[in-house]
Design an enzyme around this catalytic site. Structure first.
Site, mmCIF file in Angstrom:
data_model
loop_
_atom_site.group_PDB
_atom_site.id
_atom_site.type_symbol
_atom_site.label_atom_id
_atom_site.label_comp_id
_atom_site.label_asym_id
_atom_site.label_seq_id
_atom_site.Cartn_x
_atom_site.Cartn_y
_atom_site.Cartn_z
ATOM 1 C CD GLU A 214 -2.902 -1.119 0.083
ATOM 2 O OE1 GLU A 214 -3.133 -0.002 -0.446
ATOM 3 O OE2 GLU A 214 -3.452 -2.169 -0.286
ATOM 4 C CB CYS A 252 -1.103 7.085 0.876
ATOM 5 S SG CYS A 252 -2.477 6.138 1.583
#
Length: 484
Positions: A214, A252
Site C-alpha cells: 500500500e 497517501c
C-alpha cells in the site's frame, strides 16, 4: 541486534507452531481475537488519542474519525461477515467435466508480516491485522518507530488482549525491519513509500513471498467549475479537508494537487483562503485542529520542495515554516513549474499546488505524465469527462465529487496500481488479501474416456477438438459413429 535476531527467530518459531496446530483455522478463535481488538480500542480510547496527539498533534475527533472509528467498524464488519466470507464457493463446471464437482476454499497463508506506517499508526496497524486474523493467519506486526507513542501502546497493549502465541508485536527502526525481511514469511503486507516498497519487494522475492504494498503517489483533483458551480462552496471545503484536515496532508490519499481552468483559479484561491481560516483560525500554528508534521526530517523535506526559486515565486498563500515546532503553514501555490521537484514527488504535507489548464479536458494529459496515483478525484457532473477519466487514466481508485471518502467504504477495495501499490484490502477484500484461494475438484471413477489416453489416432484428435469447443452434439454424433 543479536538479541533482536533471537527474538525474531523465537517469535517465528512459536507462530509457526501455533499455525501448524490448527488453532487459528477455527472461526470461533478468529472472531474472539477480532473481538478482543474491538474491546482493546474501546477500553483504551483516551490512551490512543493521547498517543496520537503526542506523536502527530492529532485532535481526538480527527483521531476517532480516521483511526479508532475505522478499526471499530472493520472489526464489527469482520465479526458479522466472517461466516459468509469463509464459506467455500461452489463452481459451476462446464458439462465437459461431468460428473466432476468443483469449489474454491479460502485457506490462510500461514505466518504473516505486517509493516505499518507512522501517519495513521493505529488504523494502518490494526486494520490489516484484523484482515490477517480473519483469514486465519498468525501475525507479526512491526509498528512504526516514527510514531513512538502509538507504537509503544500497541506493543504493550496487544499482548494483554490477544493470543500471544499467534499474534506478536515488535518495535524498532530500519535495522529491525532488515532483520525481519531476512526471514521467510508466507505473506508480507506493507504500508509506506514506493522507495521502501521496492526494498520490501526485493526481499520478498528471495523467498517468492507474496506481497501487498500500500504505497502512494500524487493524487490529483480535477475541478470542473462549469458543472459544479452551484455547489462550489462544498467543493472548496472538501478540497481543503482533503488536503489539511487529515493528518495535515500526510496521507497517501490526500489531495496532492488541483487541476482547474485558468479563468477560475483566482476564484478558487480566494475561496480556499477563508476556508483554511474557518478550519484552523487566524493562526493555524496554534490551532488544536491541525496535525503537525511528523518530525524535523519531513519539515526539512517540505522546506526543500519550497526552496526552488520558481516554486517560491508561485506561493500565493502561506509558506512559513517553524522547524522547531514541526510546523509548515497551509500553503497554496499557483502554477509551480511542472518540471519542479514539488510536481514530481508526492508532497505528503500541507502544500497545495494549483495547476491551470486552458480547458479542463487537458487535465487528463497532465495526470498521464505522472506515475499511476493511488486516487484520482474529480468534481464534475459532466458524464463525458467522467467517462474519459475512467477510460483514459489508471489509478487505484476514482472518486467523483468527494475526496478520501473511498477509504472509509469497506464495500470497495482499497489499493494502488503501478507505483501506487500492489494488491487491495478493506472488508471482504482484506479477508481475500490474506487468503489463498485453493481450487478443489472432485472427479468420478465411474466414467473413463479412452480419448484421453494414447495411442493417438484421428478419432481421438477429432474428439479432443470438439471437446475444447464444447460442441457436445457433434461429440455425441462422433461417438455414435454418425460423424467423423
Amino acid at each position: 541486534m543479536e538479541a533482536m535476531k533471537e527474538t525474531v527467530e523465537e517469535s517465528l518459531r512459536e507462530m509457526r507452531e501455533t499455525f501448524a496446530s490448527g488453532r487459528t483455522r477455527s472461526l470461533k478463535w478468529r472472531k474472539a481475537q477480532i473481538g478482543a481488538i474491538y474491546e482493546m480500542v474501546k477500553d483504551n480510547e483516551d490512551k490512543i488519542c493521547n498517543a496520537l496527539f503526542q506523536d502527530l498533534g492529532k485532535h481526538s475527533t480527527e483521531a476517532f474519525r480516521d483511526e479508532l472509528g475505522v478499526v471499530l467498524r472493520t472489526a464489527t464488519v469482520a465479526i458479522n461477515c466472517l461466516d459468509k466470507w469463509a464459506v467455500p464457493k461452489h463452481s459451476k463446471l462446464p458439462l465437459l467435466f461431468y460428473p466432476a464437482k468443483g469449489k474454491v476454499i479460502s485457506e490462510p497463508y500461514g505466518t504473516v508480516l505486517v509493516l505499518s506506517s507512522w501517519n495513521f499508526p493505529i488504523s494502518l496497524s490494526l486494520d490489516p491485522l484484523i484482515g490477517a486474523i480473519a483469514a486465519g493467519n498468525t501475525v507479526l506486526l512491526k509498528s512504526s518507530e516514527l510514531s513512538p507513542n502509538a507504537s509503544a501502546f500497541l506493543a504493550k497493549t496487544i499482548p494483554a488482549y490477544l493470543d500471544t502465541k499467534a499474534i506478536k508485536v515488535i518495535e524498532g527502526g530500519p535495522d529491525v525491519a532488515t532483520i525481519l525481511l531476512q526471514h521467510q514469511w508466507d505473506k508480507i503486507f506493507f504500508t509506506g513509500s514506493p522507495k521502501i516498497g521496492r526494498i520490501i519487494m526485493a526481499a520478498a522475492a528471495q523467498h517468492l513471498t507474496p506481497v501487498t504494498l500500500e504505497l502512494g503517489g500524487k493524487c490529483p483533483t480535477i475541478v470542473d467549475h462549469h458543472t459544479i458551480s452551484k455547489n462550489i462552496k462544498s467543493v472548496v471545503k472538501r478540497i481543503a479537508g482533503g488536503k489539511w484536515g487529515s493528518c495535515n496532508g500526510q496521507a497517501c490519499i490526500s489531495v496532492d494537487y488541483v487541476l482547474i481552468e485558468k479563468s477560475f483559479a483566482p476564484t478558487l484561491i480566494d475561496m480556499l483562503k477563508p476556508t483554511i481560516k474557518s478550519f484552523f483560525g487566524e493562526n493555524p500554528k496554534e490551532s488544536g485542529c491541525l496535525s503537525r508534521i511528523a518530525n524535523k526530517h519531513h519539515v526539512q523535506r517540505l522546506s526543500r520542495l519550497l526552496s526552488d526559486p520558481r516554486v517560491q515565486a508561485s506561493i500565493v498563500y502561506g509558506g512559513s515554516i517553524d522547524e522547531d515546532k514541526l510546523y509548515v503553514e497551509p500553503t497554496i501555490l499557483l502554477d509551480p513549474p511542472l518540471d519542479s521537484e514539488i510536481m514530481n514527488e508526492e508532497i505528503f504535507g500541507p502544500i497545495l499546488p494549483i495547476i491551470t489548464v486552458r480547458d479542463i479536458q487537458e487535465s487528463i494529459g497532465i495526470i498521464n505524465t505522472k506515475p499511476k496515483p493511488l486516487a484520482i478525484y474529480a468534481f464534475t457532473n459532466d458524464e463525458n469527462l467522467k467517462t474519459r477519466i475512467l477510460s483514459e487514466t489508471s489509478s487505484g481508485s476514482v472518486t467523483f465529487n468527494d475526496v478520501m471518502i473511498q477509504y472509509m467504504c469497506d464495500a470497495l477495495p482499497f489499493g494502488g496500481v503501478g507505483e501506487s501499490g500492489i494488491g487491495r484490502y478493506h472488508g471482504k477484500y482484506s479477508f481475500d488479501c490474506f487468503s489463498h484461494e485453493k481450487a478443489i475438484m472432485e472427479g468420478s471413477l465411474g466414467m473413463d474416456l479412452e480419448a484421453r489416453y494414447p495411442p493417438w489416432n484421428n478419432f481421438k484428435l477429432t474428439f479432443i477438438r470438439l471437446a475444447f469447443r464444447e460442441a457436445y452434439f457433434k461429440l455425441i454424433l462422433l461417438m455414435l459413429g454418425l460423424k467423423r
